[in-house]
Write a protein that holds these residues in place. Structure first.
Motif, PDB file in Angstrom:
ATOM      1  N   VAL A 197       0.972  -1.272   0.142  1.00 42.80           N
ATOM      2  CA  VAL A 197       0.080   0.104  -0.196  1.00 42.80           C
ATOM      3  C   VAL A 197       0.715   1.290  -0.134  1.00 42.80           C
ATOM      4  CG1 VAL A 197      -1.701   1.199   1.320  1.00 42.80           C
ATOM      5  CG2 VAL A 197      -2.040  -1.152   1.297  1.00 42.80           C
ATOM      6  N   ALA A 208     -10.352   4.451   3.567  1.00 46.44           N
ATOM      7  CA  ALA A 208     -10.361   3.550   2.349  1.00 46.44           C
ATOM      8  C   ALA A 208      -9.985   4.322   1.056  1.00 46.44           C
ATOM      9  CB  ALA A 208     -11.825   3.170   2.343  1.00 46.44           C
ATOM     10  N   THR A 240      -6.734   3.380  -0.866  1.00 44.28           N
ATOM     11  CA  THR A 240      -6.671   3.077  -2.247  1.00 44.28           C
ATOM     12  C   THR A 240      -5.868   3.806  -3.386  1.00 44.28           C
ATOM     13  OG1 THR A 240      -9.096   2.160  -1.997  1.00 44.28           O
ATOM     14  CG2 THR A 240      -8.284   2.657  -3.994  1.00 44.28           C
ATOM     15  N   PHE A 261      -2.483   2.748  -2.750  1.00 41.99           N
ATOM     16  CA  PHE A 261      -2.110   1.393  -3.286  1.00 41.99           C
ATOM     17  C   PHE A 261      -2.160   1.341  -4.890  1.00 41.99           C
ATOM     18  CE2 PHE A 261      -4.354  -3.069  -2.767  1.00 41.99           C
ATOM     19  CZ  PHE A 261      -3.155  -3.704  -3.240  1.00 41.99           C
ATOM     20  N   LEU A 262      -3.101   2.186  -5.356  1.00 45.58           N
ATOM     21  CA  LEU A 262      -2.794   2.254  -6.741  1.00 45.58           C
ATOM     22  C   LEU A 262      -2.322   3.385  -7.664  1.00 45.58           C
ATOM     23  CD1 LEU A 262      -6.633   1.322  -7.390  1.00 45.58           C
ATOM     24  CD2 LEU A 262      -4.954  -0.276  -7.224  1.00 45.58           C
ATOM     25  N   VAL A 294      -7.963   9.254  -5.369  1.00 41.06           N
ATOM     26  CA  VAL A 294      -9.323   8.944  -5.296  1.00 41.06           C
ATOM     27  C   VAL A 294     -10.359   9.692  -4.475  1.00 41.06           C
ATOM     28  CG1 VAL A 294     -10.459   6.902  -4.238  1.00 41.06           C
ATOM     29  CG2 VAL A 294      -8.405   6.440  -5.346  1.00 41.06           C
ATOM     30  N   ASP A 310     -13.109   0.791  -7.532  1.00 34.43           N
ATOM     31  CA  ASP A 310     -11.543   0.651  -7.133  1.00 34.43           C
ATOM     32  C   ASP A 310     -11.534   0.522  -5.402  1.00 34.43           C
ATOM     33  OD1 ASP A 310     -10.731   0.677  -9.774  1.00 34.43           O
ATOM     34  OD2 ASP A 310     -10.382   2.923  -9.661  1.00 34.43           O
ATOM     35  N   VAL A 311     -12.299   1.332  -4.918  1.00 37.45           N
ATOM     36  CA  VAL A 311     -12.139   1.318  -3.408  1.00 37.45           C
ATOM     37  C   VAL A 311     -12.361   0.090  -2.870  1.00 37.45           C
ATOM     38  CG1 VAL A 311     -12.718   2.327  -1.240  1.00 37.45           C
ATOM     39  CG2 VAL A 311     -12.310   3.781  -3.063  1.00 37.45           C
ATOM     40  N   HIS A 312     -13.666  -0.394  -3.382  1.00 39.64           N
ATOM     41  CA  HIS A 312     -13.952  -1.808  -2.897  1.00 39.64           C
ATOM     42  C   HIS A 312     -13.023  -2.905  -3.242  1.00 39.64           C
ATOM     43  CE1 HIS A 312     -18.271  -1.105  -1.175  1.00 39.64           C
ATOM     44  NE2 HIS A 312     -18.146   0.138  -1.991  1.00 39.64           N
ATOM     45  N   ASP A 313     -12.437  -2.874  -4.391  1.00 43.28           N
ATOM     46  CA  ASP A 313     -11.540  -3.804  -4.834  1.00 43.28           C
ATOM     47  C   ASP A 313     -10.380  -3.860  -4.076  1.00 43.28           C
ATOM     48  OD1 ASP A 313     -13.209  -4.507  -6.912  1.00 43.28           O
ATOM     49  OD2 ASP A 313     -12.080  -3.800  -8.653  1.00 43.28           O
ATOM     50  N   ALA A 314      -9.699  -2.633  -3.722  1.00 43.99           N
ATOM     51  CA  ALA A 314      -8.669  -2.537  -2.913  1.00 43.99           C
ATOM     52  C   ALA A 314      -8.966  -3.013  -1.228  1.00 43.99           C
ATOM     53  CB  ALA A 314      -8.139  -1.223  -2.872  1.00 43.99           C
ATOM     54  N   VAL A 315     -10.173  -2.642  -0.782  1.00 51.97           N
ATOM     55  CA  VAL A 315     -10.250  -3.248   0.358  1.00 51.97           C
ATOM     56  C   VAL A 315     -10.557  -4.712   0.643  1.00 51.97           C
ATOM     57  CG1 VAL A 315     -11.989  -3.069   2.258  1.00 51.97           C
ATOM     58  CG2 VAL A 315     -11.275  -0.879   1.171  1.00 51.97           C
TER      59      VAL A 315
END
Length: 155
Positions: free
Chosen positions: A23, A67, A71, A74-75, A79, A85-90
Protein backbone atom coordinates in the motif's frame (compact mmCIF):
# COMPACT_ATOMS: atom_id res chain seq x y z
CA UNK A 1 -6.19 -20.09 22.93
CA UNK A 2 -6.30 -19.35 19.20
CA UNK A 3 -5.26 -15.71 19.45
CA UNK A 4 -2.25 -16.05 21.69
CA UNK A 5 0.04 -13.06 21.91
CA UNK A 6 2.24 -14.70 19.27
CA UNK A 7 -0.63 -15.01 16.74
CA UNK A 8 -1.78 -11.44 17.40
CA UNK A 9 1.81 -10.21 17.01
CA UNK A 10 2.12 -12.03 13.68
CA UNK A 11 -1.12 -10.45 12.41
CA UNK A 12 0.21 -7.01 13.42
CA UNK A 13 3.48 -7.81 11.61
CA UNK A 14 1.60 -9.01 8.53
CA UNK A 15 -0.57 -5.88 8.46
CA UNK A 16 2.56 -3.72 8.72
CA UNK A 17 4.21 -5.62 5.85
CA UNK A 18 1.14 -5.31 3.60
CA UNK A 19 0.81 -1.59 4.25
CA UNK A 20 4.49 -0.67 3.97
CA UNK A 21 5.26 -3.01 1.06
CA UNK A 22 2.07 -3.01 -1.02
CA UNK A 23 0.00 0.00 0.00
CA UNK A 24 3.08 2.23 0.47
CA UNK A 25 1.69 3.68 3.68
CA UNK A 26 3.20 3.77 7.16
CA UNK A 27 0.93 2.48 9.92
CA UNK A 28 1.23 2.26 13.68
CA UNK A 29 -0.39 -0.39 15.87
CA UNK A 30 -2.32 1.25 18.73
CA UNK A 31 -4.43 -0.06 21.58
CA UNK A 32 -7.83 -1.27 20.36
CA UNK A 33 -11.03 -0.01 21.95
CA UNK A 34 -12.25 -1.96 24.98
CA UNK A 35 -15.77 -2.30 23.55
CA UNK A 36 -16.75 -4.20 20.37
CA UNK A 37 -16.97 -2.00 17.28
CA UNK A 38 -20.54 -2.87 16.25
CA UNK A 39 -21.90 0.10 14.31
CA UNK A 40 -20.09 1.85 11.47
CA UNK A 41 -20.88 5.15 9.76
CA UNK A 42 -19.64 6.13 6.31
CA UNK A 43 -17.36 3.12 6.26
CA UNK A 44 -16.39 0.06 4.27
CA UNK A 45 -15.49 -3.41 5.55
CA UNK A 46 -13.53 -6.07 3.67
CA UNK A 47 -14.31 -9.67 4.64
CA UNK A 48 -12.72 -13.05 4.10
CA UNK A 49 -14.15 -16.30 5.45
CA UNK A 50 -12.13 -19.26 6.68
CA UNK A 51 -13.28 -22.88 6.68
CA UNK A 52 -11.62 -26.16 7.59
CA UNK A 53 -9.71 -26.92 10.77
CA UNK A 54 -10.34 -23.30 11.71
CA UNK A 55 -13.55 -21.54 10.74
CA UNK A 56 -14.47 -17.93 11.09
CA UNK A 57 -14.00 -14.54 9.51
CA UNK A 58 -11.36 -11.86 9.14
CA UNK A 59 -12.57 -8.30 8.57
CA UNK A 60 -10.78 -5.03 7.97
CA UNK A 61 -12.79 -1.88 8.73
CA UNK A 62 -12.04 1.54 7.21
CA UNK A 63 -13.89 4.83 7.27
CA UNK A 64 -14.59 6.01 3.72
CA UNK A 65 -11.85 8.67 4.03
CA UNK A 66 -9.26 6.11 5.10
CA UNK A 67 -10.42 3.64 2.43
CA UNK A 68 -9.99 6.31 -0.27
CA UNK A 69 -6.53 7.30 1.06
CA UNK A 70 -5.46 3.64 1.21
CA UNK A 71 -6.78 2.96 -2.30
CA UNK A 72 -5.08 6.06 -3.67
CA UNK A 73 -1.76 5.03 -2.16
CA UNK A 74 -2.21 1.38 -3.19
CA UNK A 75 -3.05 2.19 -6.83
CA UNK A 76 -1.08 5.43 -7.20
CA UNK A 77 -4.24 7.36 -8.13
CA UNK A 78 -6.23 10.30 -6.83
CA UNK A 79 -9.40 8.80 -5.31
CA UNK A 80 -12.23 11.21 -4.57
CA UNK A 81 -15.19 8.88 -4.04
CA UNK A 82 -15.93 5.40 -2.80
CA UNK A 83 -16.14 3.48 -6.06
CA UNK A 84 -15.37 0.04 -7.45
CA UNK A 85 -11.61 0.64 -7.12
CA UNK A 86 -12.05 1.31 -3.40
CA UNK A 87 -14.14 -1.83 -2.89
CA UNK A 88 -11.58 -3.86 -4.88
CA UNK A 89 -8.64 -2.48 -2.88
CA UNK A 90 -10.34 -3.09 0.49
CA UNK A 91 -11.28 -6.61 -0.63
CA UNK A 92 -7.71 -7.28 -1.73
CA UNK A 93 -6.30 -6.10 1.60
CA UNK A 94 -8.73 -8.45 3.40
CA UNK A 95 -7.65 -11.23 1.03
CA UNK A 96 -3.93 -10.67 1.73
CA UNK A 97 -4.56 -10.57 5.49
CA UNK A 98 -6.70 -13.72 5.25
CA UNK A 99 -3.95 -15.52 3.37
CA UNK A 100 -1.42 -14.49 5.99
CA UNK A 101 -3.75 -15.60 8.81
CA UNK A 102 -4.15 -18.97 7.07
CA UNK A 103 -0.35 -19.33 6.93
CA UNK A 104 -0.03 -18.33 10.59
CA UNK A 105 -2.61 -20.90 11.72
CA UNK A 106 -1.70 -23.79 9.45
CA UNK A 107 1.71 -25.27 8.73
CA UNK A 108 0.96 -26.24 5.13
CA UNK A 109 -2.29 -24.32 4.61
CA UNK A 110 -4.12 -27.24 2.97
CA UNK A 111 -6.48 -27.74 5.92
CA UNK A 112 -7.94 -24.21 5.75
CA UNK A 113 -9.85 -22.75 2.80
CA UNK A 114 -10.50 -19.06 2.21
CA UNK A 115 -13.62 -17.56 0.69
CA UNK A 116 -13.44 -14.98 -2.04
CA UNK A 117 -13.13 -11.52 -0.52
CA UNK A 118 -16.24 -9.38 -0.25
CA UNK A 119 -16.98 -5.87 0.96
CA UNK A 120 -19.86 -4.13 2.65
CA UNK A 121 -20.22 -0.43 3.18
CA UNK A 122 -22.59 2.45 3.50
CA UNK A 123 -23.75 5.41 5.50
CA UNK A 124 -24.58 3.25 8.50
CA UNK A 125 -24.34 -0.49 9.12
CA UNK A 126 -23.73 -2.95 11.91
CA UNK A 127 -21.05 -5.63 11.70
CA UNK A 128 -21.76 -8.55 13.99
CA UNK A 129 -20.03 -11.83 13.63
CA UNK A 130 -21.64 -14.86 15.22
CA UNK A 131 -20.16 -14.29 18.68
CA UNK A 132 -18.96 -17.87 18.65
CA UNK A 133 -15.31 -18.65 19.08
CA UNK A 134 -12.41 -16.47 20.00
CA UNK A 135 -12.24 -12.84 18.92
CA UNK A 136 -9.35 -10.50 18.19
CA UNK A 137 -9.53 -6.77 17.53
CA UNK A 138 -6.47 -4.79 16.42
CA UNK A 139 -6.29 -1.05 15.76
CA UNK A 140 -3.90 0.80 13.45
CA UNK A 141 -3.28 4.50 12.98
CA UNK A 142 -2.66 6.08 9.58
CA UNK A 143 -2.48 9.81 8.72
CA UNK A 144 -6.20 9.78 7.79
CA UNK A 145 -7.33 8.16 11.09
CA UNK A 146 -7.70 4.70 12.64
CA UNK A 147 -8.68 1.41 11.01
CA UNK A 148 -9.33 -2.00 12.51
CA UNK A 149 -8.52 -5.62 11.77
CA UNK A 150 -10.98 -7.98 13.42
CA UNK A 151 -10.94 -11.76 13.44
CA UNK A 152 -13.18 -14.40 14.93
CA UNK A 153 -12.20 -18.04 14.84
CA UNK A 154 -13.19 -21.36 16.26
CA UNK A 155 -11.43 -24.68 15.91
Amino acid sequence: MLFSGEVADKIVESTNEIFTGMVMMQIEAIDPPAEPLGQFKNSITGLIGLAGTFKGVLAVHFTNDIAMAVTGSFLGLEVEEVNEDVHDAVGEIANMLGGDLKAILSDKGKDIQLSLPSTIGGEEYVFNSRDVGEQLLLAFKVPAGVFYVEAELEK
